[in-house]
Write a protein that holds these residues in place. Structure first.
Motif, PDB file in Angstrom:
ATOM      1  N   ASP A 172      11.275  -0.597 -12.318  1.00 14.41           N
ATOM      2  CA  ASP A 172      10.929  -1.956 -12.731  1.00 14.41           C
ATOM      3  C   ASP A 172       9.743  -2.463 -11.907  1.00 14.41           C
ATOM      4  OD1 ASP A 172      10.746  -4.598 -13.411  1.00 14.41           O
ATOM      5  OD2 ASP A 172      12.822  -5.110 -12.935  1.00 14.41           O
ATOM      6  N   PRO A 173       8.576  -2.689 -12.521  1.00  8.06           N
ATOM      7  CA  PRO A 173       7.403  -3.114 -11.746  1.00  8.06           C
ATOM      8  C   PRO A 173       7.569  -4.488 -11.106  1.00  8.06           C
ATOM      9  CG  PRO A 173       6.936  -3.175 -14.110  1.00  8.06           C
ATOM     10  CD  PRO A 173       8.255  -2.490 -13.946  1.00  8.06           C
ATOM     11  N   ASP A 174       8.472  -5.320 -11.640  1.00  6.36           N
ATOM     12  CA  ASP A 174       8.686  -6.642 -11.050  1.00  6.36           C
ATOM     13  C   ASP A 174       9.299  -6.552  -9.660  1.00  6.36           C
ATOM     14  OD1 ASP A 174       7.692  -7.855 -13.307  1.00  6.36           O
ATOM     15  OD2 ASP A 174       9.667  -8.184 -14.213  1.00  6.36           O
ATOM     16  N   LEU A 175       9.846  -5.377  -9.317  1.00  2.00           N
ATOM     17  CA  LEU A 175      10.466  -5.195  -8.012  1.00  2.00           C
ATOM     18  C   LEU A 175       9.423  -4.988  -6.903  1.00  2.00           C
ATOM     19  CD1 LEU A 175      13.404  -4.982  -6.892  1.00  2.00           C
ATOM     20  CD2 LEU A 175      13.149  -2.500  -7.051  1.00  2.00           C
ATOM     21  N   LEU A 176       8.225  -4.549  -7.269  1.00  2.37           N
ATOM     22  CA  LEU A 176       7.218  -4.183  -6.279  1.00  2.37           C
ATOM     23  C   LEU A 176       6.813  -5.353  -5.373  1.00  2.37           C
ATOM     24  CD1 LEU A 176       5.108  -1.901  -8.617  1.00  2.37           C
ATOM     25  CD2 LEU A 176       6.481  -1.133  -6.660  1.00  2.37           C
ATOM     26  N   PRO A 177       6.477  -6.536  -5.920  1.00  3.84           N
ATOM     27  CA  PRO A 177       6.115  -7.639  -5.013  1.00  3.84           C
ATOM     28  C   PRO A 177       7.278  -8.107  -4.146  1.00  3.84           C
ATOM     29  CG  PRO A 177       6.157  -8.376  -7.314  1.00  3.84           C
ATOM     30  CD  PRO A 177       6.255  -6.894  -7.327  1.00  3.84           C
ATOM     31  N   GLN A 178       8.504  -8.015  -4.663  1.00  4.60           N
ATOM     32  CA  GLN A 178       9.669  -8.387  -3.849  1.00  4.60           C
ATOM     33  C   GLN A 178       9.819  -7.422  -2.670  1.00  4.60           C
ATOM     34  OE1 GLN A 178      13.305  -9.028  -6.188  1.00  4.60           O
ATOM     35  NE2 GLN A 178      12.022  -9.119  -8.010  1.00  4.60           N
ATOM     36  N   TYR A 179       9.575  -6.140  -2.938  1.00  6.57           N
ATOM     37  CA  TYR A 179       9.639  -5.122  -1.884  1.00  6.57           C
ATOM     38  C   TYR A 179       8.587  -5.402  -0.817  1.00  6.57           C
ATOM     39  CZ  TYR A 179       9.268  -0.371   0.126  1.00  6.57           C
ATOM     40  OH  TYR A 179       9.205   0.719   0.962  1.00  6.57           O
ATOM     41  N   ALA A 180       7.372  -5.758  -1.247  1.00  4.89           N
ATOM     42  CA  ALA A 180       6.304  -6.058  -0.294  1.00  4.89           C
ATOM     43  C   ALA A 180       6.667  -7.248   0.586  1.00  4.89           C
ATOM     44  CB  ALA A 180       5.000  -6.333  -1.044  1.00  4.89           C
ATOM     45  N   THR A 181       7.196  -8.295  -0.021  1.00  7.54           N
ATOM     46  CA  THR A 181       7.575  -9.486   0.730  1.00  7.54           C
ATOM     47  C   THR A 181       8.684  -9.173   1.735  1.00  7.54           C
ATOM     48  OG1 THR A 181       6.971 -10.925  -1.112  1.00  7.54           O
ATOM     49  CG2 THR A 181       8.471 -11.833   0.534  1.00  7.54           C
ATOM     50  N   THR A 182       9.632  -8.341   1.329  1.00 15.46           N
ATOM     51  CA  THR A 182      10.736  -7.977   2.219  1.00 15.46           C
ATOM     52  C   THR A 182      10.234  -7.175   3.408  1.00 15.46           C
ATOM     53  OG1 THR A 182      12.293  -7.993   0.379  1.00 15.46           O
ATOM     54  CG2 THR A 182      12.944  -6.779   2.346  1.00 15.46           C
ATOM     55  N   LEU A 183       9.329  -6.233   3.172  1.00 13.57           N
ATOM     56  CA  LEU A 183       8.766  -5.463   4.280  1.00 13.57           C
ATOM     57  C   LEU A 183       8.013  -6.369   5.246  1.00 13.57           C
ATOM     58  CD1 LEU A 183       7.392  -2.242   2.504  1.00 13.57           C
ATOM     59  CD2 LEU A 183       9.468  -2.460   3.868  1.00 13.57           C
TER      60      LEU A 183
ATOM     61  N   HIS B 135       0.847  -1.202   0.000  1.00 12.21           N
ATOM     62  CA  HIS B 135       0.000   0.000   0.000  1.00 12.21           C
ATOM     63  C   HIS B 135       0.879   1.248   0.000  1.00 12.21           C
ATOM     64  CE1 HIS B 135      -2.057   3.086   2.744  1.00 12.21           C
ATOM     65  NE2 HIS B 135      -2.573   3.231   1.557  1.00 12.21           N
ATOM     66  N   TRP B 136       0.515   2.184  -0.888  1.00 15.02           N
ATOM     67  CA  TRP B 136       1.213   3.478  -0.931  1.00 15.02           C
ATOM     68  C   TRP B 136       0.276   4.567  -0.402  1.00 15.02           C
ATOM     69  CZ3 TRP B 136       6.264   3.497  -2.113  1.00 15.02           C
ATOM     70  CH2 TRP B 136       6.781   2.431  -2.854  1.00 15.02           C
ATOM     71  N   PRO B 137       0.631   5.242   0.699  1.00 12.17           N
ATOM     72  CA  PRO B 137      -0.169   6.388   1.158  1.00 12.17           C
ATOM     73  C   PRO B 137      -0.203   7.480   0.083  1.00 12.17           C
ATOM     74  CG  PRO B 137       1.395   5.693   2.826  1.00 12.17           C
ATOM     75  CD  PRO B 137       1.763   4.961   1.576  1.00 12.17           C
ATOM     76  N   ALA B 138      -1.138   8.408   0.231  1.00  5.87           N
ATOM     77  CA  ALA B 138      -1.381   9.398  -0.830  1.00  5.87           C
ATOM     78  C   ALA B 138      -0.120  10.168  -1.216  1.00  5.87           C
ATOM     79  CB  ALA B 138      -2.481  10.361  -0.383  1.00  5.87           C
ATOM     80  N   ALA B 139       0.595  10.719  -0.237  1.00  3.56           N
ATOM     81  CA  ALA B 139       1.776  11.523  -0.562  1.00  3.56           C
ATOM     82  C   ALA B 139       2.864  10.668  -1.202  1.00  3.56           C
ATOM     83  CB  ALA B 139       2.310  12.198   0.704  1.00  3.56           C
ATOM     84  N   GLU B 140       3.067   9.470  -0.694  1.00  2.34           N
ATOM     85  CA  GLU B 140       4.079   8.568  -1.253  1.00  2.34           C
ATOM     86  C   GLU B 140       3.682   8.105  -2.650  1.00  2.34           C
ATOM     87  OE1 GLU B 140       6.950   7.934   0.113  1.00  2.34           O
ATOM     88  OE2 GLU B 140       6.580   8.868   2.059  1.00  2.34           O
ATOM     89  N   PHE B 141       2.399   7.903  -2.851  1.00  2.00           N
ATOM     90  CA  PHE B 141       1.889   7.486  -4.158  1.00  2.00           C
ATOM     91  C   PHE B 141       2.229   8.539  -5.219  1.00  2.00           C
ATOM     92  CE2 PHE B 141      -1.374   7.138  -7.432  1.00  2.00           C
ATOM     93  CZ  PHE B 141      -1.483   5.768  -7.637  1.00  2.00           C
ATOM     94  N   ASP B 142       1.940   9.803  -4.888  1.00  2.00           N
ATOM     95  CA  ASP B 142       2.233  10.889  -5.839  1.00  2.00           C
ATOM     96  C   ASP B 142       3.731  11.017  -6.088  1.00  2.00           C
ATOM     97  OD1 ASP B 142      -0.462  11.412  -5.973  1.00  2.00           O
ATOM     98  OD2 ASP B 142      -0.405  13.042  -4.501  1.00  2.00           O
ATOM     99  N   GLU B 143       4.530  10.914  -5.027  1.00  2.62           N
ATOM    100  CA  GLU B 143       5.976  11.032  -5.179  1.00  2.62           C
ATOM    101  C   GLU B 143       6.542   9.883  -6.017  1.00  2.62           C
ATOM    102  OE1 GLU B 143      10.050  11.138  -2.415  1.00  2.62           O
ATOM    103  OE2 GLU B 143       8.068  11.390  -1.479  1.00  2.62           O
ATOM    104  N   LEU B 144       6.010   8.690  -5.813  1.00  2.69           N
ATOM    105  CA  LEU B 144       6.480   7.522  -6.563  1.00  2.69           C
ATOM    106  C   LEU B 144       6.235   7.692  -8.060  1.00  2.69           C
ATOM    107  CD1 LEU B 144       7.514   4.501  -6.330  1.00  2.69           C
ATOM    108  CD2 LEU B 144       5.080   3.885  -6.454  1.00  2.69           C
ATOM    109  N   LEU B 145       5.032   8.116  -8.414  1.00  2.00           N
ATOM    110  CA  LEU B 145       4.702   8.226  -9.834  1.00  2.00           C
ATOM    111  C   LEU B 145       5.364   9.439 -10.489  1.00  2.00           C
ATOM    112  CD1 LEU B 145       0.970   7.113  -9.893  1.00  2.00           C
ATOM    113  CD2 LEU B 145       3.025   5.777 -10.308  1.00  2.00           C
ATOM    114  N   THR B 146       5.637  10.470  -9.709  1.00  5.47           N
ATOM    115  CA  THR B 146       6.380  11.608 -10.251  1.00  5.47           C
ATOM    116  C   THR B 146       7.820  11.199 -10.580  1.00  5.47           C
ATOM    117  OG1 THR B 146       5.032  13.179  -8.998  1.00  5.47           O
ATOM    118  CG2 THR B 146       7.172  13.954  -9.775  1.00  5.47           C
ATOM    119  N   ALA B 147       8.412  10.413  -9.685  1.00  4.11           N
ATOM    120  CA  ALA B 147       9.797   9.992  -9.889  1.00  4.11           C
ATOM    121  C   ALA B 147       9.920   8.874 -10.924  1.00  4.11           C
ATOM    122  CB  ALA B 147      10.398   9.529  -8.567  1.00  4.11           C
TER     123      ALA B 147
END
Length: 333
Positions: A290-301, A222-234
């Motif tokens: 790389d979108p493939d990194l997202l599920p790996q990040y979730a599992t690590t957290l 889950h990405w909170p609102a501010a983090e969501f905007d920052e992620l897609l901007t970057a």
């Protein structure tokens, strides 16, 4: 290979301490693991030092859990009065996390304080269970622990004992597993009694193995609102994964409900931050785009103890951070 000797546990604790120094954002779970290994190595005084160090941190995520672990450790090496005082403080604080309650109650139980252990389990369930709602995965062990203590006390079944029977999935019923007379069978020369005890022990071992095989939840990111905007901007390439934040929230809830309906236990939500995600990408030598990194990040957290259990109670604050209750946000039945 898992540590097997006191020296192995000490070595593993030292490795975890070095890792904690390298990754300060994960210091709390890593120090807790290190303290557990020190306890297994017999170095309980040093384990207490780690617990005290954590409790001195201003940004501790799970203070009641650390206090409960510290109390259990202190009692084991002769500091009973201090351990009791810590447990009394946890009970007075009434945390909404099941883990400190379970550790405190089992500590009392292991020292034959059955009435106090029963009261601890019961108080926790009164706080954490909402009548009519499904029993959360993390709370099931409290029900089963309370059932065990009541069998030791010779108490009759009540409604919560019946509920414990329903969440217990092993082939051998709880009444058999928690029978105070089971130990007598170990001294029997009757082959039939010994075979029955072996069957019960195998069922109990299977339950422990099931729990150990899922040390952290199946988690969604889950990405909170501010983090969501920052992620897609970057990283605008990730817009294919996240068309909009309302869509992001709806997909998360739908995914969790589908997993739940499929029978997946111990579901959770991890909350991402852009700096943490970028650091993880660097450690994996991969681009954050790389979108493939997202599920790996979730599992690590999740593996680092960052997951919040799902579903929350209907009247609890919603996981999405809206400020409304979960029922108001997602229409939880």
């Amino acid at each position: 290979m898992r540590p097997d000797t006191p020296a192995d546990h000490t070595t593993e604790a030292e490795r975890l301490l070095r890792t904690a120094a390298q990754y300060p954002e994960d210091r709390e779970p890593l120090l807790l693991q290190a303290a557990a290994h020190l306890e297994l190595a017999g170095d309980r005084a040093r384990a207490t030092t780690l617990y005290d160090e954590l409790l001195g941190s201003p940004d501790l995520d799970h203070p009641h859990l650390v206090k409960a672990l510290n109390a259990a450790n202190l009692w084991e090496y002769g500091h009973e009065a201090e351990a009791r005082a810590i447990i009394d403080g946890i009970r007075a604080a009434g945390p909404l996390d099941p883990a400190p309650w379970e550790i405190a109650a089992e500590t009392l139980e292991s020292h034959d304080e059955l009435e106090a252990a029963h009261d601890c389990f019961t108080t926790a369930l009164t706080l954490l269970l909402t009548p009519g709602e499904e029993v959360p995965y993390a709370v099931q062990s409290l029900l089963i622990g309370r059932h065990r203590v009541r069998r030791l006390m010779g108490a009759d079944h009540d409604i919560w004992d019946e509920l414990a029977d329903t969440v217990h999935t092993a082939a051998v019923p709880l009444d058999e597993l928690h029978d105070p007379k089971r130990l007598w069978a170990l001294g029997s020369s009757d082959p039939g009694e010994l075979r029955a005890e072996i069957t019960r022990l195998r069922a109990e071992l299977g339950t422990y193995r099931t729990a150990l095989s899922r040390p952290f939840p199946v988690a969604v990111l889950h990405w909170p609102a501010a983090e969501f905007d920052e992620l897609l901007t970057a990283y605008p390439n990730l817009r294919s994964e996240y068309p909009s934040r309302p869509d992001h929230l709806a997909r998360l809830e739908a995914a969790l409900r589908d997993l739940h309906q499929a029978g997946t236990p111990n579901l959770g939500i991890v909350t991402g931050t852009v700096p943490s995600y970028e650091a993880f990408a660097a450690s994996e030598a991969t681009s954050p785009a790389d979108p493939d990194l997202l599920p790996q990040y979730a599992t690590t957290l999740a593996a680092r103890g960052r997951a919040a259990p799902w579903p929350p109670a209907r009247t609890a604050a919603c996981w999405c951070g809206s400020g409304r209750t979960y029922q108001e946000c997602h229409g939880a039945a």
